[in-house]
Design a protein around this motif. Structure first.
Motif, PDB file in Angstrom:
ATOM      1  N   THR A  15     -11.291  -7.256 168.527  1.00 46.10           N
ATOM      2  CA  THR A  15     -12.129  -7.216 167.426  1.00 46.10           C
ATOM      3  C   THR A  15     -13.080  -8.300 167.686  1.00 46.10           C
ATOM      4  OG1 THR A  15     -10.377  -6.986 166.106  1.00 46.10           O
ATOM      5  CG2 THR A  15     -12.084  -8.155 165.111  1.00 46.10           C
ATOM      6  N   ARG A  16     -14.293  -7.988 167.295  1.00 47.42           N
ATOM      7  CA  ARG A  16     -15.592  -9.000 167.450  1.00 47.42           C
ATOM      8  C   ARG A  16     -16.368  -8.854 166.002  1.00 47.42           C
ATOM      9  NH1 ARG A  16     -18.513 -12.890 167.741  1.00 47.42           N
ATOM     10  NH2 ARG A  16     -20.036 -13.103 169.481  1.00 47.42           N
ATOM     11  N   ARG A  17     -16.360 -10.087 165.292  1.00 45.93           N
ATOM     12  CA  ARG A  17     -17.365 -10.191 164.220  1.00 45.93           C
ATOM     13  C   ARG A  17     -18.718 -11.110 164.463  1.00 45.93           C
ATOM     14  NH1 ARG A  17     -15.347 -10.348 159.458  1.00 45.93           N
ATOM     15  NH2 ARG A  17     -13.179  -9.682 159.599  1.00 45.93           N
ATOM     16  N   PHE A  18     -19.771 -10.754 163.756  1.00 44.05           N
ATOM     17  CA  PHE A  18     -21.094 -11.342 163.792  1.00 44.05           C
ATOM     18  C   PHE A  18     -21.100 -11.719 162.360  1.00 44.05           C
ATOM     19  CE2 PHE A  18     -21.888  -8.535 167.418  1.00 44.05           C
ATOM     20  CZ  PHE A  18     -21.775  -9.488 168.476  1.00 44.05           C
ATOM     21  N   GLY A  19     -20.806 -13.128 161.959  1.00 47.70           N
ATOM     22  CA  GLY A  19     -20.859 -13.266 160.564  1.00 47.70           C
ATOM     23  C   GLY A  19     -20.019 -12.494 159.754  1.00 47.70           C
ATOM     24  N   ASP A  20     -20.311 -11.947 158.963  1.00 45.86           N
ATOM     25  CA  ASP A  20     -19.730 -11.068 158.080  1.00 45.86           C
ATOM     26  C   ASP A  20     -19.238  -9.682 158.428  1.00 45.86           C
ATOM     27  OD1 ASP A  20     -19.553 -13.195 156.185  1.00 45.86           O
ATOM     28  OD2 ASP A  20     -21.213 -12.184 154.778  1.00 45.86           O
ATOM     29  N   VAL A  21     -20.121  -9.224 159.737  1.00 49.52           N
ATOM     30  CA  VAL A  21     -20.253  -7.905 159.970  1.00 49.52           C
ATOM     31  C   VAL A  21     -18.980  -7.701 161.160  1.00 49.52           C
ATOM     32  CG1 VAL A  21     -21.559  -6.230 161.041  1.00 49.52           C
ATOM     33  CG2 VAL A  21     -22.923  -7.858 159.573  1.00 49.52           C
ATOM     34  N   LEU A  22     -18.217  -6.746 160.741  1.00 52.84           N
ATOM     35  CA  LEU A  22     -17.142  -6.577 161.671  1.00 52.84           C
ATOM     36  C   LEU A  22     -17.808  -5.437 162.682  1.00 52.84           C
ATOM     37  CD1 LEU A  22     -14.316  -7.432 162.099  1.00 52.84           C
ATOM     38  CD2 LEU A  22     -13.559  -5.619 160.502  1.00 52.84           C
ATOM     39  N   ALA A  23     -18.350  -6.156 163.927  1.00 52.02           N
ATOM     40  CA  ALA A  23     -19.102  -5.270 164.849  1.00 52.02           C
ATOM     41  C   ALA A  23     -18.141  -4.132 165.739  1.00 52.02           C
ATOM     42  CB  ALA A  23     -19.917  -5.974 165.861  1.00 52.02           C
ATOM     43  N   VAL A  24     -16.879  -4.935 166.008  1.00 52.82           N
ATOM     44  CA  VAL A  24     -15.648  -4.171 166.561  1.00 52.82           C
ATOM     45  C   VAL A  24     -14.430  -4.577 165.947  1.00 52.82           C
ATOM     46  CG1 VAL A  24     -14.588  -3.772 168.898  1.00 52.82           C
ATOM     47  CG2 VAL A  24     -17.178  -4.290 168.817  1.00 52.82           C
TER      48      VAL A  24
END
Lengths: 346, 272, 316
Positions: A15-24
């Motif tokens: 899992t990888r998030r950028f801020g509020d966005v769940l990118a993976v």
């Protein structure tokens, strides 16, 4: 998976998030050694982030990534046995083509003569002989792309990551490069992980492909599996064109009130009173529009309960299109084996 | 807006206004050069009564002028080095990542030139007084470096912004660690911006007078020397010659900086 | 290299490499290391000094010795507001700054507009250099040049004589308040020199703002039926306005705080900068000087906030 053994790359609940966005979003899959593996999806679907996670430019928030069995958590990009071909090539503008290609060897303190020899070999491999002393600014887009490839391959990585490498090229060049990339991959025999948003590219080059959507993998399989048996409506719509059947149409053609997908080229148009072969489903309708596309034509048919798109090969030139005029009453038949039940996307 | 189109033509009014603006900017400098060759010693009479080059020799022999020049060069060089290091670090930090307070950093860097120089000067003066620090080359450097940082920062940041981050990733991907990437990729990419920023910082320091008057104590940099000559003239022709010399010393780095960044026009950013 | 075909192993020793890896996993630490030196310098040296100065305005002078007493008192501020002539100084300086800003905007805009919109690449580069050179060349030298130009027996007078316009110069100098015995000892002279010195600071931000107006927007305006004048007023001017505001930050602030130009060219009635300089220097009244510097700090603080609202920071 082709062979038994340790996968070249394995994602375990990453899992990888950028801020509020769940990118993976909790992604798990593995790539076999020597495989040409594509990650296909629209922009923002998480495919590029997955590639960057393998390269080491990003770190997973949770989960593990293994490269040839080794957990690479916290391992910086320069200690990973992978190399990347960047989307915009990222050639060093202040160095010559040779300087770019030799960069990895220079960092590893390979003697100059040896570097030069191997750079020339690489230039031959990517068919750029004689451009050793040029600056990247003097090259065409296609040539830069080849330099980027040579620069990565000279390090003999065990996995090569390619981030939409053909995205900036025009159509003809792109098609030529697809074939060439595939040939180079066979020649060097290393694992290619290929990110693209172009489904045609993914289908034509890959051994297997993963379809990404909103940070998750919707389906993994060989090109034929993914095309013929799309697992979700998203895959059916993103990989090739499709008719999604719901409601009455689904009931009528599929037999159950579920969601089905039918490829337009699998539907045949027959005379309104023609017999329906056994094992085929049928529905009647009126031709709404006909679009001539050169090799084939796209016919939109207004059937009971919705529109259906049909693609017909223009085998007989204009003749076969003759009966297809808007308003003509037609019957559509389709082999039940080509009506795919698809589960709803998450 | 692209300017190399064949579309619109400028009206004569606009052309005249442009020419007028440029003349307004440059005529005074030409006049200084003219007066440096005047034989007249006492007044500013125009037209000048005759030409001579003797004042250049006279000025060069003046011990006070040479001392002031040496101090200005020394302060300019040290301030430039300090500004290069600090400005580049700040630019790298701002370029590298989005962090809380990023905007505040830019504001903080601009402040020393956005606030009137007298405030910077008198602030430093009061702090120097409060801490009982004796005036020295270093008090001058502290003041100059403070307002020079932003020049380097803007030049380098402008260059960074045009440098693809992927270049750094590519370098690391190819096996270079952070320091190798710095040496082989980052520094070569920003080299001309560093050079241009450094030269502009030097020109700025070499020329500064407002902050300098507060941090100099009894020392005289070249601008301080000129200021005292302007207020209490002793030998006007020498002042004229020094003025021409100062014009030359500042023009050379500016033109060089402009030339170094001509493709990028980073020098515009130098103002900020 | 023994095995020529194989790359050397990726693991390498060395302290630098180890440090690099250590930092790679800790981007926050790296950021802190990058930021610390400039922040410490500006934060401690610059902001520290600024606060020291402001704090001084709450100190007072010993009535008999005239020596500064480091005790918190509001006496300085009472005196500051109690003396009407202080208000005059602030008002005079603000008016001058506003006039200079307006004049510079008027001169700068056509030049910037020509540069961006009409000049070819070469002309544009030259114009650019023509603006940069005075900006970076010696401030004092340029002020000095104007002393030569505006002096009683200087260039302007000479030209006025030659053109038989001496009467005009006389008439201008006889205007009450702004006139004086000669141009170099009048407010007109001060105004001209201020406008000249800060002009490049106005031109460059306007150029930057105009460069950001896409050509397609101007074509669209023409396409929609606007003539050149309407396009200029309705499209170009509003889009370039943040540049004018950005330039005005400099022209206003620099005029407000300058003490050298009015002391060399102009009347003896002081401007803000001169007052501050005299107070801290000859008068030795640091607390009052500090109180005076609060004025431009507050004015510029408000100005910067408004400018930020107007989007001027993007044009800087």
């Amino acid at each position: 998976m082709t062979a038994a053994g340790v996968p070249a790359v394995a994602f375990e609940g990453v899992t990888r998030r950028f801020g509020d966005v769940l990118a993976v979003d909790d992604v798990s899959f593995s790539i076999a050694d020597g495989e040409f593996f594509s990650m296909l999806g629209p922009s923002g679907s998480g495919k590029t982030t997955c590639l960057r996670l393998v390269a080491g430019f990003e770190q997973p928030g949770s989960g593990h990534i293994r490269i040839h069995g080794v957990n690479v958590e916290g391992v910086p990009p320069y200690r990973r046995d992978v190399n990347t071909v960047f989307q915009d090539y990222a050639l060093f503008p202040h160095m010559t083509v040779g300087g770019n290609i030799e960069y990895g060897l220079m960092i590893r303190k390979v003697p100059a003569a040896e570097r030069r020899r191997r750079a020339e070999e690489m230039l031959a491999l990517v068919k750029l002989d004689g451009l050793y002393a040029r600056k990247p600014g003097q090259l065409s887009g296609g040539q830069r792309q080849r330099v980027a490839l040579a620069r990565a391959l000279i390090n003999q990585p065990r996995v090569l990551l390619l981030d939409e490498p053909l995205g900036a090229l025009d159509l003809k060049l792109r098609e030529a490069m697809q074939a060439e990339l595939k040939a180079i991959q066979r020649q060097v025999g290393i694992t290619f992980v290929y990110v693209t948003h172009d489904q045609g590219e993914a289908l034509s080059m890959s051994d297997r492909l993963a379809v990404f959507n909103r940070g998750r993998i919707e389906q993994i399989g060989s090109p034929a599996e993914v095309y013929d048996h799309p697992a979700t409506p998203f895959v059916a719509g993103f990989v090739g064109q499709t008719n999604l059947l719901e409601g009455y149409l689904a009931q009528r053609l599929g037999g159950f009130p579920a969601t089905y997908a039918v490829r337009p080229e699998r539907i045949r148009i027959v005379a309104p009173d023609a017999d329906v072969p056994s094992g085929f489903a049928s529905i009647d309708g009126k031709v709404a529009s006909v679009t001539y596309l050169g090799a084939n034509s796209r016919v939109e048919v207004d059937a009971d309960g919705g529109m259906l798109a049909v693609v017909e090969q223009n085998v007989d030139g204009g003749a076969s299109v003759a009966g297809r005029v808007p308003g003509a009453v037609v019957r559509l038949v389709v082999d039940r084996r080509h009506i795919q039940a698809v589960s709803a996307s998450r | 807006m692209p300017s190399d189109r064949h579309g619109p033509r400028a009206g004569w009014g606009l052309k005249a206004a442009t020419a007028g603006g440029v003349l307004f900017l440059h005529l005074p400098l030409l006049i200084i050069v003219l007066y440096a060759f005047s034989i007249e010693e006492r007044s500013f009479a125009f037209p000048i009564p005759g030409f001579t080059t003797q004042w250049f020799g006279v000025a060069w022999e003046r011990e006070d002028v040479r001392r002031a020049l040496w101090l200005s060069v020394k302060v300019g060089a040290i301030s430039m080095l300090v500004a290069l290091v600090l400005g580049t670090l700040a630019a790298a930090a701002v370029w590298r990542s989005r962090f809380f307070g990023r905007e505040a950093i830019s504001l903080l860097l601009i402040l020393p030139i956005a606030l009137p120089g007298i405030i910077t000067g008198i602030s430093l003066r009061s702090a120097i007084g409060l801490l009982d620090i004796p005036f020295s080359t270093w008090t001058l450097v502290i003041g100059h470096a403070t307002f020079c940082i932003v020049v380097v920062y803007n030049n380098v940041l402008a260059r960074f912004r045009r440098t693809s981050r992927a270049l750094i990733e590519a370098s690391m991907d190819l096996g270079a660690d952070g320091f190798q990437t710095l040496r082989h990729v980052i520094l070569p990419s920003i080299a001309t911006a560093l050079l241009a920023g450094g030269m502009l910082a030097f020109a700025l320091s070499f020329d500064e007078v407002i902050v300098t008057t507060f941090t100099a104590g009894q020392q005289a940099t070249l601008p301080i020397w000129m200021l005292s000559e302007l207020i209490r003239p002793r030998q006007r022709p020498v002042t004229n010659v020094v003025a021409v010399f100062v014009i030359c010393v500042t023009f050379i780095p500016i033109i060089a900086a402009f030339w170094l960044t001509r493709d990028a026009q980073d020098t515009a950013g130098a103002l900020k | 290299m023994t095995a020529a075909a194989l790359p050397a192993p990726r693991q390498r020793g060395g302290a630098l490499s180890g440090l690099s890896s250590f930092l790679h996993g800790r981007p926050g630490l790296l950021l802190a290391l990058l930021l610390a030196p400039p922040l410490v310098w500006l934060g401690i040296i610059y902001l520290g000094s600024l606060f020291t100065l402001l704090a001084h305005s709450f100190f007072g002078l010993d009535e008999f010795s005239g020596v500064m007493v480091r005790e918190v008192t509001l006496d300085t501020w009472k005196e500051f507001f109690g003396n009407a002539s202080n208000g005059d100084v602030v008002l005079r300086s603000a008016l001058m700054a506003a006039a200079v800003t307006a004049a510079d905007a008027l001169i700068a805009f056509p030049l910037a507009y020509f540069m961006v919109r009409f000049a070819g690449i070469r002309t544009r580069g030259l114009l650019y250099l023509a603006v940069m050179l005075p900006l970076w060349s010696s401030y004092l030298v340029r002020v000095y040049a104007w002393k030569l130009i505006l002096a009683k027996e200087g260039i302007v007078s000479w030209f006025a004589q030659q053109l038989h316009l001496g009467w005009l110069l006389e008439a201008v100098l006889e205007i009450p308040v702004v006139g004086g015995p000669s141009l170099s000892t009048s407010y007109i002279g001060t105004f001209i020199v201020f406008s000249y010195i800060w002009l490049p600071f106005m031109i460059l931000p306007i150029v930057a703002a105009l460069e950001r107006v896409p050509g397609s927007v101007i074509e669209a305006s023409g396409d929609l039926g606007a003539d050149a004048g309407q396009t200029f007023r309705k499209v170009i001017l509003p889009l370039a306005f943040p540049g004018v505001v950005a330039g005005s930050i400099f022209t206003f602030s620099l005029t407000l705080g300058d003490y050298i130009i009015p002391s060399i060219i102009g009347k003896s009635t002081p401007f803000l900068g001169e007052t501050v300089f005299r107070l801290q220097g000859t008068a030795g009244n640091i607390p009052m000087a500090a109180a005076f510097t609060v004025v431009p700090v507050v004015v510029m603080g408000v100005y910067l906030m408004v400018a930020k609202r107007l989007g001027a920071f993007d044009a800087l």
